[in-house]
Write a protein that holds these residues in place. Sequence first.
Motif, PDB file in Angstrom:
ATOM      1  N   GLU A 104      23.432  68.049  72.867  1.00 29.96           N
ATOM      2  CA  GLU A 104      22.983  67.870  71.423  1.00 29.96           C
ATOM      3  C   GLU A 104      23.228  66.423  71.228  1.00 29.96           C
ATOM      4  O   GLU A 104      23.920  65.750  71.593  1.00 29.96           O
ATOM      5  CB  GLU A 104      23.889  68.617  70.372  1.00 29.96           C
ATOM      6  CG  GLU A 104      24.013  69.925  70.546  1.00 29.96           C
ATOM      7  CD  GLU A 104      24.736  71.080  69.727  1.00 29.96           C
ATOM      8  OE1 GLU A 104      25.629  70.065  69.078  1.00 29.96           O
ATOM      9  OE2 GLU A 104      24.724  72.085  69.958  1.00 29.96           O
ATOM     10  N   TRP A 105      22.436  66.047  69.934  1.00 25.77           N
ATOM     11  CA  TRP A 105      22.443  64.569  69.654  1.00 25.77           C
ATOM     12  C   TRP A 105      23.828  63.937  69.307  1.00 25.77           C
ATOM     13  O   TRP A 105      24.114  62.897  69.606  1.00 25.77           O
ATOM     14  CB  TRP A 105      21.391  64.235  68.335  1.00 25.77           C
ATOM     15  CG  TRP A 105      20.299  64.240  68.668  1.00 25.77           C
ATOM     16  CD1 TRP A 105      19.351  65.348  67.868  1.00 25.77           C
ATOM     17  CD2 TRP A 105      19.101  63.796  69.620  1.00 25.77           C
ATOM     18  NE1 TRP A 105      18.072  65.523  68.599  1.00 25.77           N
ATOM     19  CE2 TRP A 105      17.944  64.639  69.583  1.00 25.77           C
ATOM     20  CE3 TRP A 105      19.466  62.966  70.642  1.00 25.77           C
ATOM     21  CZ2 TRP A 105      16.922  64.065  70.457  1.00 25.77           C
ATOM     22  CZ3 TRP A 105      18.496  62.639  71.269  1.00 25.77           C
ATOM     23  CH2 TRP A 105      17.252  63.307  71.413  1.00 25.77           C
ATOM     24  N   GLU A 106      24.573  64.628  68.759  1.00 26.10           N
ATOM     25  CA  GLU A 106      25.834  64.286  68.369  1.00 26.10           C
ATOM     26  C   GLU A 106      26.906  64.157  69.577  1.00 26.10           C
ATOM     27  O   GLU A 106      27.910  63.232  69.692  1.00 26.10           O
ATOM     28  CB  GLU A 106      26.586  65.339  67.666  1.00 26.10           C
ATOM     29  CG  GLU A 106      25.946  65.589  66.183  1.00 26.10           C
ATOM     30  CD  GLU A 106      24.940  66.533  66.309  1.00 26.10           C
ATOM     31  OE1 GLU A 106      24.903  67.425  67.087  1.00 26.10           O
ATOM     32  OE2 GLU A 106      24.103  66.140  65.380  1.00 26.10           O
ATOM     33  N   GLN A 107      26.598  64.550  70.811  1.00 26.97           N
ATOM     34  CA  GLN A 107      27.301  64.389  71.954  1.00 26.97           C
ATOM     35  C   GLN A 107      26.654  63.076  72.896  1.00 26.97           C
ATOM     36  O   GLN A 107      27.603  62.625  73.604  1.00 26.97           O
ATOM     37  CB  GLN A 107      27.101  65.612  72.912  1.00 26.97           C
ATOM     38  CG  GLN A 107      27.447  66.948  72.577  1.00 26.97           C
ATOM     39  CD  GLN A 107      27.067  67.957  73.588  1.00 26.97           C
ATOM     40  OE1 GLN A 107      26.087  68.437  73.659  1.00 26.97           O
ATOM     41  NE2 GLN A 107      28.150  68.888  74.244  1.00 26.97           N
ATOM     42  N   ILE A 108      25.403  62.712  72.513  1.00 28.51           N
ATOM     43  CA  ILE A 108      25.078  61.637  73.466  1.00 28.51           C
ATOM     44  C   ILE A 108      25.280  60.423  72.819  1.00 28.51           C
ATOM     45  O   ILE A 108      25.014  59.932  71.686  1.00 28.51           O
ATOM     46  CB  ILE A 108      23.424  61.708  73.441  1.00 28.51           C
ATOM     47  CG1 ILE A 108      23.037  62.823  74.129  1.00 28.51           C
ATOM     48  CG2 ILE A 108      22.870  60.397  74.163  1.00 28.51           C
ATOM     49  CD1 ILE A 108      21.605  63.159  74.075  1.00 28.51           C
ATOM     50  N   HIS A 109      26.227  59.575  73.507  1.00 25.26           N
ATOM     51  CA  HIS A 109      26.658  58.322  72.840  1.00 25.26           C
ATOM     52  C   HIS A 109      25.806  57.110  73.146  1.00 25.26           C
ATOM     53  O   HIS A 109      25.435  56.325  72.400  1.00 25.26           O
ATOM     54  CB  HIS A 109      28.218  57.948  73.373  1.00 25.26           C
ATOM     55  CG  HIS A 109      28.535  56.555  73.036  1.00 25.26           C
ATOM     56  ND1 HIS A 109      28.517  55.549  73.639  1.00 25.26           N
ATOM     57  CD2 HIS A 109      29.457  56.303  71.854  1.00 25.26           C
ATOM     58  CE1 HIS A 109      29.104  54.610  73.075  1.00 25.26           C
ATOM     59  NE2 HIS A 109      29.832  55.061  72.017  1.00 25.26           N
ATOM     60  N   ALA A 156      10.014  59.752  71.598  1.00 29.47           N
ATOM     61  CA  ALA A 156      10.435  61.183  71.140  1.00 29.47           C
ATOM     62  C   ALA A 156      11.845  60.819  70.829  1.00 29.47           C
ATOM     63  O   ALA A 156      12.404  61.616  69.844  1.00 29.47           O
ATOM     64  CB  ALA A 156       9.938  62.132  72.054  1.00 29.47           C
ATOM     65  N   VAL A 157      12.515  60.597  71.579  1.00 28.82           N
ATOM     66  CA  VAL A 157      14.320  60.533  71.581  1.00 28.82           C
ATOM     67  C   VAL A 157      14.388  59.893  70.431  1.00 28.82           C
ATOM     68  O   VAL A 157      15.427  60.125  69.593  1.00 28.82           O
ATOM     69  CB  VAL A 157      14.694  59.917  72.950  1.00 28.82           C
ATOM     70  CG1 VAL A 157      16.200  59.561  72.634  1.00 28.82           C
ATOM     71  CG2 VAL A 157      14.510  60.977  73.883  1.00 28.82           C
ATOM     72  N   TYR A 158      13.875  58.533  70.172  1.00 22.65           N
ATOM     73  CA  TYR A 158      14.131  57.624  69.318  1.00 22.65           C
ATOM     74  C   TYR A 158      13.762  58.355  67.836  1.00 22.65           C
ATOM     75  O   TYR A 158      14.637  58.372  66.951  1.00 22.65           O
ATOM     76  CB  TYR A 158      13.199  56.197  69.429  1.00 22.65           C
ATOM     77  CG  TYR A 158      13.519  55.503  68.086  1.00 22.65           C
ATOM     78  CD1 TYR A 158      14.614  54.512  68.120  1.00 22.65           C
ATOM     79  CD2 TYR A 158      12.680  55.389  66.855  1.00 22.65           C
ATOM     80  CE1 TYR A 158      14.773  53.724  66.939  1.00 22.65           C
ATOM     81  CE2 TYR A 158      12.962  54.527  65.867  1.00 22.65           C
ATOM     82  CZ  TYR A 158      14.315  53.758  65.977  1.00 22.65           C
ATOM     83  OH  TYR A 158      14.476  52.780  65.031  1.00 22.65           O
ATOM     84  N   GLY A 163      16.739  57.466  65.426  1.00 18.39           N
ATOM     85  CA  GLY A 163      17.217  56.261  65.870  1.00 18.39           C
ATOM     86  C   GLY A 163      18.373  56.051  66.273  1.00 18.39           C
ATOM     87  O   GLY A 163      19.013  54.807  66.744  1.00 18.39           O
ATOM     88  N   ALA A 164      19.471  56.918  66.428  1.00 13.09           N
ATOM     89  CA  ALA A 164      20.748  57.014  66.916  1.00 13.09           C
ATOM     90  C   ALA A 164      20.692  56.740  68.577  1.00 13.09           C
ATOM     91  O   ALA A 164      21.480  55.942  69.069  1.00 13.09           O
ATOM     92  CB  ALA A 164      21.533  58.192  66.573  1.00 13.09           C
ATOM     93  N   VAL A 165      19.650  57.422  69.262  1.00 11.37           N
ATOM     94  CA  VAL A 165      19.584  57.087  70.833  1.00 11.37           C
ATOM     95  C   VAL A 165      18.165  56.455  71.046  1.00 11.37           C
ATOM     96  O   VAL A 165      17.131  56.834  70.557  1.00 11.37           O
ATOM     97  CB  VAL A 165      19.535  58.364  71.354  1.00 11.37           C
ATOM     98  CG1 VAL A 165      19.354  58.329  72.939  1.00 11.37           C
ATOM     99  CG2 VAL A 165      20.667  59.330  71.166  1.00 11.37           C
TER     100      VAL A 165
END
Length: 181
Positions: A104-109, A156-158, A163-165
């Motif tokens: 999940e996005w919250e897990q990816i630093h 797509a990730v951005y 914009g977090a990753v």
Amino acid sequence: MSSMWLVVIAVGVVLALLSAPVLGRRRLGGKAHRIRQRTPATPEATMKRSPNERPSSPPRARRPAPPVTEFVVVGRRVQVTVNGNGLLVRSLQGSSWYKYVELEWEQIHKAYLDTDRFDAALALYATTSNGEDSSKRHLVDAQQLTRGQWNQLRSAVYEWSEGAVVIDLSPLDDPPFNTNT
């Protein structure tokens, strides 16, 4: 040769009366004759439209495109799905796709291209943070996607992570890993 009589009727208008098995041209006595369309002499039939004029029927309403709910890129034996929840990587084993990693996005630093201690191949890794524990997770080998697919995946990730990753693709251009030279 047997001849067929064919009468074509469309909207009450006799289009042609033929004594040949084929529409279009027919031969009579060695001469080619065109089949002409007969139309009644009505005001509607005699009115001519300008070439730019369109029929008076109302335009059909177009359905709006369905909202995009995810981005999927399929490479060599790998499928990466990016959506509002996070990132899902599936690997092809035999003829079936199996979940390899789901974050999940919250897990990816952080997501980045790098090599590993025991593997010199360039790959996409994600540093995850689960409370106090953080780890480096292998996601996709660089060779499994084309450069165009990497560009699409980065975008797509951005977008989906708001914009977090951000994935830096510059290691793909470094000489040891650049396969285009």
